[in-house]
Design a protein around this motif. Structure first.
Motif, PDB file in Angstrom:
ATOM      1  N   LEU A 122       0.826  -1.206   0.000  1.00 30.90           N
ATOM      2  CA  LEU A 122       0.000   0.000   0.000  1.00 30.90           C
ATOM      3  C   LEU A 122       0.861   1.258   0.000  1.00 30.90           C
ATOM      4  CD1 LEU A 122      -2.723  -1.117   2.575  1.00 30.90           C
ATOM      5  CD2 LEU A 122      -2.831  -1.179   0.075  1.00 30.90           C
ATOM      6  N   SER A 123       1.974   1.197  -0.682  1.00 30.90           N
ATOM      7  CA  SER A 123       2.913   2.312  -0.727  1.00 30.90           C
ATOM      8  C   SER A 123       3.038   2.844  -2.150  1.00 30.90           C
ATOM      9  CB  SER A 123       4.281   1.852  -0.212  1.00 30.90           C
ATOM     10  OG  SER A 123       5.277   2.804  -0.516  1.00 30.90           O
ATOM     11  N   VAL A 124       2.817   4.127  -2.312  1.00 28.70           N
ATOM     12  CA  VAL A 124       3.001   4.758  -3.626  1.00 28.70           C
ATOM     13  C   VAL A 124       4.439   4.559  -4.097  1.00 28.70           C
ATOM     14  CG1 VAL A 124       2.952   6.938  -4.900  1.00 28.70           C
ATOM     15  CG2 VAL A 124       1.196   6.448  -3.184  1.00 28.70           C
ATOM     16  N   GLN A 125       5.353   4.604  -3.162  1.00 30.08           N
ATOM     17  CA  GLN A 125       6.759   4.397  -3.485  1.00 30.08           C
ATOM     18  C   GLN A 125       6.973   3.038  -4.156  1.00 30.08           C
ATOM     19  OE1 GLN A 125       9.267   4.258  -0.034  1.00 30.08           O
ATOM     20  NE2 GLN A 125      10.989   3.407  -1.174  1.00 30.08           N
ATOM     21  N   GLN A 126       6.401   1.995  -3.591  1.00 32.06           N
ATOM     22  CA  GLN A 126       6.567   0.659  -4.156  1.00 32.06           C
ATOM     23  C   GLN A 126       5.864   0.528  -5.502  1.00 32.06           C
ATOM     24  OE1 GLN A 126       8.487  -1.895  -3.077  1.00 32.06           O
ATOM     25  NE2 GLN A 126       9.255  -0.503  -1.508  1.00 32.06           N
ATOM     26  N   TRP A 127       4.731   1.173  -5.667  1.00 36.74           N
ATOM     27  CA  TRP A 127       4.033   1.135  -6.952  1.00 36.74           C
ATOM     28  C   TRP A 127       4.899   1.760  -8.040  1.00 36.74           C
ATOM     29  CZ3 TRP A 127      -0.963   3.653  -4.586  1.00 36.74           C
ATOM     30  CH2 TRP A 127      -1.522   2.766  -3.659  1.00 36.74           C
ATOM     31  N   SER A 128       5.505   2.897  -7.713  1.00 32.43           N
ATOM     32  CA  SER A 128       6.346   3.570  -8.707  1.00 32.43           C
ATOM     33  C   SER A 128       7.631   2.790  -8.955  1.00 32.43           C
ATOM     34  CB  SER A 128       6.663   4.996  -8.249  1.00 32.43           C
ATOM     35  OG  SER A 128       7.355   5.000  -7.013  1.00 32.43           O
ATOM     36  N   LEU A 129       8.130   2.087  -7.931  1.00 33.94           N
ATOM     37  CA  LEU A 129       9.318   1.255  -8.121  1.00 33.94           C
ATOM     38  C   LEU A 129       9.036   0.098  -9.087  1.00 33.94           C
ATOM     39  CD1 LEU A 129      10.889   1.035  -4.550  1.00 33.94           C
ATOM     40  CD2 LEU A 129      11.947   2.019  -6.598  1.00 33.94           C
ATOM     41  N   ALA A 130       7.804  -0.397  -9.076  1.00 35.97           N
ATOM     42  CA  ALA A 130       7.441  -1.455 -10.020  1.00 35.97           C
ATOM     43  C   ALA A 130       7.567  -0.960 -11.457  1.00 35.97           C
ATOM     44  CB  ALA A 130       6.017  -1.940  -9.746  1.00 35.97           C
ATOM     45  N   VAL A 131       7.185   0.290 -11.679  1.00 37.98           N
ATOM     46  CA  VAL A 131       7.332   0.892 -13.009  1.00 37.98           C
ATOM     47  C   VAL A 131       8.809   1.086 -13.330  1.00 37.98           C
ATOM     48  CG1 VAL A 131       6.729   2.848 -14.478  1.00 37.98           C
ATOM     49  CG2 VAL A 131       5.103   2.040 -12.751  1.00 37.98           C
ATOM     50  N   ALA A 132       9.583   1.555 -12.335  1.00 34.95           N
ATOM     51  CA  ALA A 132      11.018   1.765 -12.537  1.00 34.95           C
ATOM     52  C   ALA A 132      11.732   0.457 -12.843  1.00 34.95           C
ATOM     53  CB  ALA A 132      11.628   2.414 -11.297  1.00 34.95           C
ATOM     54  N   HIS A 133      11.305  -0.606 -12.188  1.00 37.23           N
ATOM     55  CA  HIS A 133      11.902  -1.928 -12.436  1.00 37.23           C
ATOM     56  C   HIS A 133      11.693  -2.357 -13.888  1.00 37.23           C
ATOM     57  CE1 HIS A 133      13.090  -6.098 -11.916  1.00 37.23           C
ATOM     58  NE2 HIS A 133      11.916  -6.482 -12.381  1.00 37.23           N
ATOM     59  N   LYS A 134      10.526  -2.068 -14.420  1.00 34.77           N
ATOM     60  CA  LYS A 134      10.234  -2.400 -15.814  1.00 34.77           C
ATOM     61  C   LYS A 134      11.148  -1.622 -16.760  1.00 34.77           C
ATOM     62  CE  LYS A 134       7.872  -4.165 -19.242  1.00 34.77           C
ATOM     63  NZ  LYS A 134       7.948  -5.605 -19.580  1.00 34.77           N
ATOM     64  N   VAL A 135      11.408  -0.359 -16.422  1.00 34.21           N
ATOM     65  CA  VAL A 135      12.249   0.488 -17.270  1.00 34.21           C
ATOM     66  C   VAL A 135      13.709   0.044 -17.210  1.00 34.21           C
ATOM     67  CG1 VAL A 135      13.105   2.836 -17.642  1.00 34.21           C
ATOM     68  CG2 VAL A 135      10.697   2.456 -17.050  1.00 34.21           C
TER      69      VAL A 135
END
Length: 239
Positions: A183-196
Motif C-alpha cells: 500500500l505504498s506509492v513508493q513501491q508502486w512507482s518502483l514497479a514501473v522503474a523496475h520495468k524500465v
C-alpha cells in the motif's frame, strides 16, 4: 474540466517566493549530495540506485508532493478566500481537476527533473538507473498530488498529516515493513522503474499490473472524492 484562470492563480500561490524556496531546497540538496558521492566513490550503479531510491523517491518526492498538493487548495480553505473562487460560475470538480494538474506539474518539475540530473551525476545513467527513477518520480508525482490535494480539501492540518504520511509511512514503513509495501506509492512507482531498468538494481514488492491498478485507482478516487468534498463547502446565503 480545466480553467486557465484557476490554474494561473494556483501557480502563483504555489510558486510564491517562500514556497518556491522550500520546494527548491530538497532538489538542490539531492544534487549537492550526488556531486559529493560521485567525487568520493566514483560512478557506481548500486550507490546510484540506493541514493535515488532512499533520498529521491522515498523522501524528496512525497515531501514535494505534500507541499504542492496541499498548497494548491489548503491555504485558500484555511483563510476563507476559497469562497471567492466558489462564487464564480465554475463547476467544483473543474476547480479540483485544474488544481490537480497544477500540483502534478509542480511536483514533477521539482522532483523528476532533479532526480534525472542526480542520476546522471551519480553514474551517467548506467543500466538506465537515472531514467528508471525519473519515470518512477513522474508516476508517483501524479498519485501524491491527488492524495495530498484531497488531504488539503478535507483537513485544516493537511501539511502535518501529509508529512507524517510521507516521512513515516512512505520513508519508513513503506521501505521496511513487508505488509505496508503493498500500500505504498513508493513501491508502486518502483514497479514501473523496475520495468524500465530491468535487472536487479531496481526492485519492488509489487507487480507492475498491481502497481498500475493501484496508481490509477488512487489518483481517480482521490480526485473524485476531493471534488465531492468541495461541493459540501457552502457559501454564505447558499441553500
Amino acid at each position: 474540466m480545466y480553467d486557465p484562470t484557476v490554474a494561473r492563480l494556483t501557480y502563483r500561490a504555489l510558486l510564491g517566493r517562500r514556497r518556491a524556496l522550500i520546494l527548491g531546497a530538497l532538489p538542490l540538496l539531492l544534487i549537492a549530495i550526488s556531486i559529493v558521492v560521485r567525487a568520493l566513490t566514483g560512478a557506481d550503479d548500486q550507490t546510484a540506485s540506493d541514493l535515488l531510491g532512499k533520498l529521491a523517491l522515498a523522501t524528496m518526492v512525497p515531501i514535494i508532493g505534500v507541499i504542492a498538493g496541499t498548497g494548491a487548495i489548503g491555504p485558500e480553505i484555511d483563510d476563507g478566500s476559497v469562497v471567492y473562487l466558489l462564487s464564480k460560475p465554475l463547476k467544483r470538480p473543474t476547480i479540483i481537476f485544474t488544481k490537480l494538474i497544477v500540483a502534478i506539474a509542480v511536483t514533477m518539475v521539482f522532483s523528476a527533473l532533479p532526480t534525472l540530473i542526480a542520476g546522471f551525476i551519480l553514474n551517467g545513467n548506467g543500466q538506465q538507473i537515472a531514467v528508471a527513477y525519473t519515470v518512477a518520480a513522474l508516476v508517483s508525482s501524479i498519485a501524491y498530488a491527488a492524495l495530498f490535494l484531497l488531504l488539503g480539501t478535507v483537513s485544516r492540518h493537511a501539511v502535518v498529516f501529509g508529512l507524517v504520511y510521507a516521512l513515516v509511512w512512505e520513508a519508513l514503513f513503506g521501505s521496511l515493513v513487508p505488509g505496508a509495501r503493498t500500500l505504498s506509492v513508493q513501491q508502486w512507482s518502483l514497479a514501473v522503474a523496475h520495468k524500465v531498468a530491468g535487472g536487479d538494481l531496481v526492485t519492488s514488492d509489487v507487480s507492475l499490473t498491481t502497481a498500475t491498478v493501484f496508481l490509477v485507482a488512487v489518483t481517480v478516487l482521490a480526485t473524485w472524492y476531493a471534488g465531492q468534498k468541495l461541493r459540501t463547502l457552502k457559501l454564505a446565503g447558499e441553500e
